[in-house]
Design a protein around this motif. Structure first.
Motif, PDB file in Angstrom:
ATOM      1  N   ALA A  36      46.204  32.505  47.289  1.00 33.70           N
ATOM      2  CA  ALA A  36      47.441  33.202  46.948  1.00 33.70           C
ATOM      3  C   ALA A  36      47.488  34.622  47.498  1.00 33.70           C
ATOM      4  CB  ALA A  36      47.610  33.232  45.431  1.00 33.70           C
ATOM      5  N   ASP A  37      46.517  34.993  48.324  1.00 37.87           N
ATOM      6  CA  ASP A  37      46.449  36.361  48.866  1.00 37.87           C
ATOM      7  C   ASP A  37      46.434  37.393  47.742  1.00 37.87           C
ATOM      8  OD1 ASP A  37      46.511  35.296  51.405  1.00 37.87           O
ATOM      9  OD2 ASP A  37      48.671  35.518  51.629  1.00 37.87           O
ATOM     10  N   ALA A  38      45.654  37.103  46.704  1.00 36.89           N
ATOM     11  CA  ALA A  38      45.515  38.008  45.563  1.00 36.89           C
ATOM     12  C   ALA A  38      44.129  38.653  45.620  1.00 36.89           C
ATOM     13  CB  ALA A  38      45.689  37.252  44.254  1.00 36.89           C
ATOM     14  N   SER A  39      44.100  39.966  45.615  1.00 34.23           N
ATOM     15  CA  SER A  39      42.841  40.696  45.711  1.00 34.23           C
ATOM     16  C   SER A  39      42.366  41.093  44.319  1.00 34.23           C
ATOM     17  CB  SER A  39      43.041  41.947  46.573  1.00 34.23           C
ATOM     18  OG  SER A  39      41.849  42.699  46.666  1.00 34.23           O
ATOM     19  N   VAL A  40      41.115  40.746  43.988  1.00 27.26           N
ATOM     20  CA  VAL A  40      40.554  41.016  42.666  1.00 27.26           C
ATOM     21  C   VAL A  40      40.062  42.457  42.597  1.00 27.26           C
ATOM     22  CG1 VAL A  40      38.775  40.378  41.000  1.00 27.26           C
ATOM     23  CG2 VAL A  40      39.847  38.623  42.431  1.00 27.26           C
ATOM     24  N   ILE A  41      40.521  43.184  41.578  1.00 31.12           N
ATOM     25  CA  ILE A  41      40.030  44.544  41.378  1.00 31.12           C
ATOM     26  C   ILE A  41      39.178  44.659  40.119  1.00 31.12           C
ATOM     27  CG2 ILE A  41      41.887  45.670  42.654  1.00 31.12           C
ATOM     28  CD1 ILE A  41      43.301  46.219  40.013  1.00 31.12           C
ATOM     29  N   ASP A  42      39.258  43.663  39.230  1.00 29.30           N
ATOM     30  CA  ASP A  42      38.431  43.671  38.030  1.00 29.30           C
ATOM     31  C   ASP A  42      38.498  42.282  37.414  1.00 29.30           C
ATOM     32  OD1 ASP A  42      36.790  44.959  36.040  1.00 29.30           O
ATOM     33  OD2 ASP A  42      38.496  44.815  34.685  1.00 29.30           O
ATOM     34  N   ALA A  43      37.427  41.885  36.753  1.00 30.69           N
ATOM     35  CA  ALA A  43      37.425  40.568  36.119  1.00 30.69           C
ATOM     36  C   ALA A  43      36.528  40.575  34.897  1.00 30.69           C
ATOM     37  CB  ALA A  43      36.952  39.503  37.108  1.00 30.69           C
ATOM     38  N   ARG A  44      36.939  39.817  33.867  1.00 27.86           N
ATOM     39  CA  ARG A  44      36.123  39.593  32.683  1.00 27.86           C
ATOM     40  C   ARG A  44      36.013  38.089  32.488  1.00 27.86           C
ATOM     41  NH1 ARG A  44      38.868  43.943  28.525  1.00 27.86           N
ATOM     42  NH2 ARG A  44      38.436  45.823  29.736  1.00 27.86           N
ATOM     43  N   ILE A  45      34.816  37.601  32.625  1.00 28.71           N
ATOM     44  CA  ILE A  45      34.584  36.161  32.581  1.00 28.71           C
ATOM     45  C   ILE A  45      33.873  35.832  31.275  1.00 28.71           C
ATOM     46  CG2 ILE A  45      33.599  34.204  33.838  1.00 28.71           C
ATOM     47  CD1 ILE A  45      35.629  35.986  35.391  1.00 28.71           C
ATOM     48  N   ARG A  46      34.396  34.845  30.525  1.00 27.17           N
ATOM     49  CA  ARG A  46      33.736  34.497  29.270  1.00 27.17           C
ATOM     50  C   ARG A  46      33.951  33.012  28.960  1.00 27.17           C
ATOM     51  NH1 ARG A  46      34.321  38.414  26.579  1.00 27.17           N
ATOM     52  NH2 ARG A  46      35.570  39.683  27.956  1.00 27.17           N
ATOM     53  N   THR A  47      32.913  32.430  28.385  1.00 27.24           N
ATOM     54  CA  THR A  47      32.980  31.030  27.968  1.00 27.24           C
ATOM     55  C   THR A  47      32.757  30.962  26.458  1.00 27.24           C
ATOM     56  OG1 THR A  47      32.063  30.330  30.085  1.00 27.24           O
ATOM     57  CG2 THR A  47      32.048  28.721  28.302  1.00 27.24           C
ATOM     58  N   ARG A  48      33.667  30.340  25.733  1.00 30.55           N
ATOM     59  CA  ARG A  48      33.555  30.217  24.272  1.00 30.55           C
ATOM     60  C   ARG A  48      32.558  29.111  23.914  1.00 30.55           C
ATOM     61  NH1 ARG A  48      39.045  30.993  21.742  1.00 30.55           N
ATOM     62  NH2 ARG A  48      38.751  28.901  20.908  1.00 30.55           N
ATOM     63  N   PRO A  49      32.008  29.130  22.717  1.00 30.90           N
ATOM     64  CA  PRO A  49      31.039  28.100  22.320  1.00 30.90           C
ATOM     65  C   PRO A  49      31.586  26.688  22.389  1.00 30.90           C
ATOM     66  CG  PRO A  49      30.893  29.970  20.840  1.00 30.90           C
ATOM     67  CD  PRO A  49      32.083  30.213  21.720  1.00 30.90           C
ATOM     68  N   ASP A  50      32.900  26.515  22.288  1.00 31.25           N
ATOM     69  CA  ASP A  50      33.468  25.173  22.359  1.00 31.25           C
ATOM     70  C   ASP A  50      33.676  24.703  23.790  1.00 31.25           C
ATOM     71  OD1 ASP A  50      35.541  26.819  23.084  1.00 31.25           O
ATOM     72  OD2 ASP A  50      37.076  25.683  22.006  1.00 31.25           O
ATOM     73  N   GLY A  51      33.252  25.542  24.763  1.00 27.81           N
ATOM     74  CA  GLY A  51      33.376  25.161  26.167  1.00 27.81           C
ATOM     75  C   GLY A  51      34.669  25.586  26.821  1.00 27.81           C
ATOM     76  N   THR A  52      35.561  26.236  26.071  1.00 25.46           N
ATOM     77  CA  THR A  52      36.808  26.720  26.662  1.00 25.46           C
ATOM     78  C   THR A  52      36.556  28.056  27.361  1.00 25.46           C
ATOM     79  OG1 THR A  52      38.064  25.701  24.860  1.00 25.46           O
ATOM     80  CG2 THR A  52      39.206  27.328  26.219  1.00 25.46           C
TER      81      THR A  52
END
Length: 817
Positions: free
Chosen positions: A638-654
């Motif tokens: 999509a030609d989108a440039s990442v400037i910051d990210a927060r990645i997290r996985t919940r205990p239920d796998g979501t």
């Protein structure tokens, strides 16, 4: 310098004169050389600018003009031709002062000279009617605006040799002033264009100053010619890689030696500084900033610091005559300072304004370096990366000025600055924050803290010595915590809060971080970085006000309660749940609705939120191998440039992954078409109907063809490891990846980490202008950190190899997704 350029003007003249000789004078056209061609200072690949001057009283058929233009452009490459009448040219004085000034240096080539004389008489009448002072004031305003665009400093790490302050354009400004002063003095000129650059002898300068202008002109001409030869075309910005080639070409040493670049750039700054000083002298009477008459000679010779305090108190800059005295004093056998100077210097730094201006002048004349010898070393120190835009001393002074300007700024930063009745604690913190870089770059915070403490005790400021030493020692901590670590995790937040210890020190550290980042590079300080830092500030402030022990107890209770609730229910569906203390997006209605859709079978949902300077894309889906690299591929498509990210996985796998992104080209919020691409490709990628490698190759190839930029090889490249224990007691490894900013980097890094059967539990993506610092919180499939050296080394080698492949010169683009 051992090398000199050979002007291409004579050979060009032969070709141009041969072409225009075909047209008879009866057509009433004169041919004039302008710009570098007119000044006879052409270097390799210079443009050839020609003005076809058509008489006002004679109509030249358009087809004749077109045939002349075509013939000239066919005869000479890089030819720029424009046709005007004398009256058209004279009208440019009000509309385009830059173009009008070039007429002063116009050189007659051929054709009907009567038209040339007509223009010359018109120019002289304008000068006599309006007056030289008024014209030079207008010219000075133009030159000031140009400096603001291209760099209003003589200490840029990557200067524009043509347009930055203290460069060729400032020398040309002196040339125009010399021509006009000559007309004012001598009346109607026998020749319109005096010799360049010898015409500077018309200016009220000393013999030494005139010679300095000519030497600087030769230096910059040699530099520009060497630059053009190295890159094979017109080029004005002296980038880091190019500096190595130019230094070797001009005889400063081999391009493989760092010291050769340092020798060359030291000479560059010396020449640039000389030009700025002379430019200010010539144009000072047309500036509201520099008074020309007031002289505090007695005070100046008796007590230099008292003199600067007097200037600051009265909000004025030293006059030209006072600067002459400063030059004489600074070049004498040596400056000596006593307790009165200490008191005056400290009083100066207690002022709410004009502090930066005074310190800058003191630095220019070597007075600041004499008073604080450690600061004098910063003038010779520059770091070879694009993250830093200025030499270390210039960076420090700009940072101080940025902080000083907060006095009238609305909003949080301004109110925080105004809360300090004595701003000197901030100014001293900024002044010393990089003071020890020339001594030991790796530990400059520790050494700098000791230097700050020693100088402040000498000055008699024991009351702030410990606060300033703390700020210097930890001036990188807030930035690193905000942009590399998960400060929503109490295991990160509480140690940070304990280190800071008090609201006063938190305020000092926050303002120092702002000043430091905003003075590195015009593109470093952004709205989203301000948001991140302010969020960390607020969380830390809350912990300190509540009490650190009490904060830890309450936060742990909150975590235990939520984790217990999630485990007992067997599901977190529909709850306002988060496994850390993050005020995350999970408890917001639109994200809860997305979680609901995923719970009922949807492959994935993307929630968008538009901010003023970026877009936020929240990806909600079920966890899966290589998930983060798949999302990175979607953003790439999509030609989108990442400037910051927060990645997290919940205990239920979501998974609830939050990305701050901007349009790759315009660097603003995403367009509606891009959001549609992200939604479409997310569905395709998550259901394995799209090949991420194919997306990567397609878009990498697309931007290679369009951008064609070389990789920034000076960017820091490394992979480091840190062990971390989360709120819930889980051990993880933080992998910090430093790399050049390049298209598809996030995709390749996450893909490589996943190929080692590692799960990415959290990520911080930080773009630094020259490169990135991507931090990944990882554990293996058994939930264990990677703490054995052989495996760490294997992963490091794999990541570095991917970076090498992406940033090879033939790879082309350097824009990050």
């Amino acid at each position: 310098m051992l090398a000199t350029w050979t002007t291409l003007t004579p050979d060009t003249d032969k070709k141009v004169i041969a072409a225009i000789s075909r047209f008879p004078e009866s057509h009433r056209m004169g041919f004039l050389a302008l710009g570098s061609y007119g000044r006879s200072e052409m270097v390799t690949y210079s443009d050839v600018d020609i003005l076809i001057l058509r008489s006002d009283g004679f109509v030249v058929p358009d087809e004749v003009v077109r045939s002349v233009v075509q013939l000239l452009q066919d005869s000479i490459p890089r030819m720029s031709v424009v046709a005007r009448s004398p009256s058209d040219c004279l009208m440019m004085l009000d509309k385009d002062i830059r173009s009008w000034l070039t007429l002063l240096e116009a050189r007659f080539l051929g054709g009907d000279k009567r038209v040339f004389v007509e223009l010359k008489e018109g120019l002289f009448c304008q000068v006599r009617s309006l007056g030289v002072d008024k014209i030079l004031r207008s010219a000075g305003n133009y030159f000031s605006g140009r400096r603001e665009i291209h760099g209003d400093s003589s200490k840029l790490l990557e200067p524009n040799v043509k347009n930055s302050a203290g460069s060729l354009r400032d020398i040309h400004a002196l040339y125009y002033a010399a021509i006009l002063r000559g007309w004012q003095k001598e009346g109607y000129p026998a020749e319109l264009r005096p010799n360049f650059p010898e015409s500077v002898f018309n200016l009220p300068l000393t013999e030494e100053q005139r010679e300095a202008v000519i030497q600087a002109w030769m230096f910059f001409q040699n530099t520009r010619d060497a630059m053009h030869v190295a890159v094979g075309h017109l080029h004005d910005t002296l980038e880091y890689d190019l500096q190595r080639h130019v230094a070797e070409k001009l005889g400063y040493g081999s391009k493989t030696e760092k010291v050769s670049v340092e020798r060359y750039m030291t000479e560059y700054y010396r020449q640039s500084k000389a030009v700025i000083g002379i430019y200010d002298r010539v144009y000072s009477s047309y500036s509201d900033d520099i008074p020309s008459e007031k002289v505090s000679e007695k005070l100046l010779r008796k007590n230099v610091m008292e003199f600067f305090l007097e200037c600051a108190t009265n909000n004025r800059l030293p006059s030209i005559k006072e600067r002459d005295i400063l030059t004489a004093e600074a070049s004498a056998s040596g400056l000596f300072f006593n307790s009165e100077d200490d008191q005056a210097f400290d009083t100066l730094l207690r002022q709410k304004s004009t502090v930066g201006k005074m310190l800058r002048i003191m630095n220019d004349y070597g007075i600041l370096g004499s008073y604080i010898p450690e600061f004098g070393l910063l003038a010779q120190f520059f770091q070879h990366n694009i993250y830093h835009f200025y030499t270390a001393d210039e960076h420090t002074l700009i940072a101080l000025e940025k902080c000083e300007r907060l006095v009238d700024r609305p909003g949080f930063l301004g109110s925080l600055f105004r809360s300090f009745p004595d701003p000197s604690v901030l100014y001293y913190s900024i002044l010393f924050h990089d003071i020890a870089k020339p001594v030991d770059l790796a530990t400059h915070e520790i050494t700098g803290a000791e230097t700050a403490r020693k100088v402040l005790q000498k000055i008699g400021r024991d009351d702030i010595a410990e606060d300033v030493a703390f700020a210097v020692r930890y001036h990188l901590l807030m930035e690193q915590t905000a942009f590399r670590r998960n400060y929503h995790d109490k295991a990160t937040l509480l140690p940070f809060a304990r280190t800071v210890g008090s609201i006063r020190r938190l305020n000092i550290l926050y303002l120092l971080t702002y000043a430091d980042l905003s003075a590195l590079n015009p593109n470093v300080w952004t709205d989203w970085k301000n948001e991140v830092l302010q969020e960390l500030y607020s969380k830390t402030e809350e912990c300190i006000l509540l009490g650190l022990d009490e904060s830890e107890r309450l936060l742990q209770e909150k975590i235990d309660s939520r984790v217990g609730s999630a485990l007992s229910s067997g599901s977190v569906f529909g709850e306002e749940w988060t496994y850390d203390i993050d005020g995350s997006r999970e408890n917001q209605p639109d994200v809860q609705a997305a979680i609901d859709q995923v719970y009922h079978g949807s492959a994935g949902v993307v929630v968008f939120r538009e901010q003023s300077s970026y877009s936020e894309a929240v990806f909600v889906c079920q966890d899966a191998p290589y998930l983060l690299s798949r999302i990175a591929a979607v953003l790439l498509a999509a030609d989108a440039s990442v400037i910051d990210a927060r990645i997290r996985t919940r205990p239920d796998g979501t998974v609830v992954d939050v990305f701050k992104v901007v349009d790759l080209i315009h660097h603003g919020p995403l367009r509606s078409e891009q959001r549609a691409v992200i939604e479409e490709q997310t569905a395709r990628v998550l259901t394995l109907r799209a090949n991420t490698e194919e997306l990567f190759r397609q878009h990498r190839s697309k931007w290679k063809r369009i951008l064609r930029k070389s990789t920034i090889t000076t960017a820091h490249t490394a992979v480091t490891y840190h062990q971390h224990v989360t709120d819930t007691g889980t051990a993880q490894t933080i992998v910090d990846v430093f790399a050049p900013d390049t298209l598809g980097l996030l995709y390749r890094l996450t893909q490589t980490i996943s190929s080692f059967r590692l799960n990415i539990h959290h990520a911080k993506i930080a773009t630094r202008v020259d490169g990135v610092v991507d931090s990944f919180y990882v554990a293996d499939v058994d939930g264990m950190p990677i703490d054995d050296a052989p495996r760490q080394q294997e992963l490091r080698a794999a990541l570095l190899e991917q970076i090498r492949l992406l940033t090879m010169p033939e790879s082309g683009p350097v824009t990050r997704v």
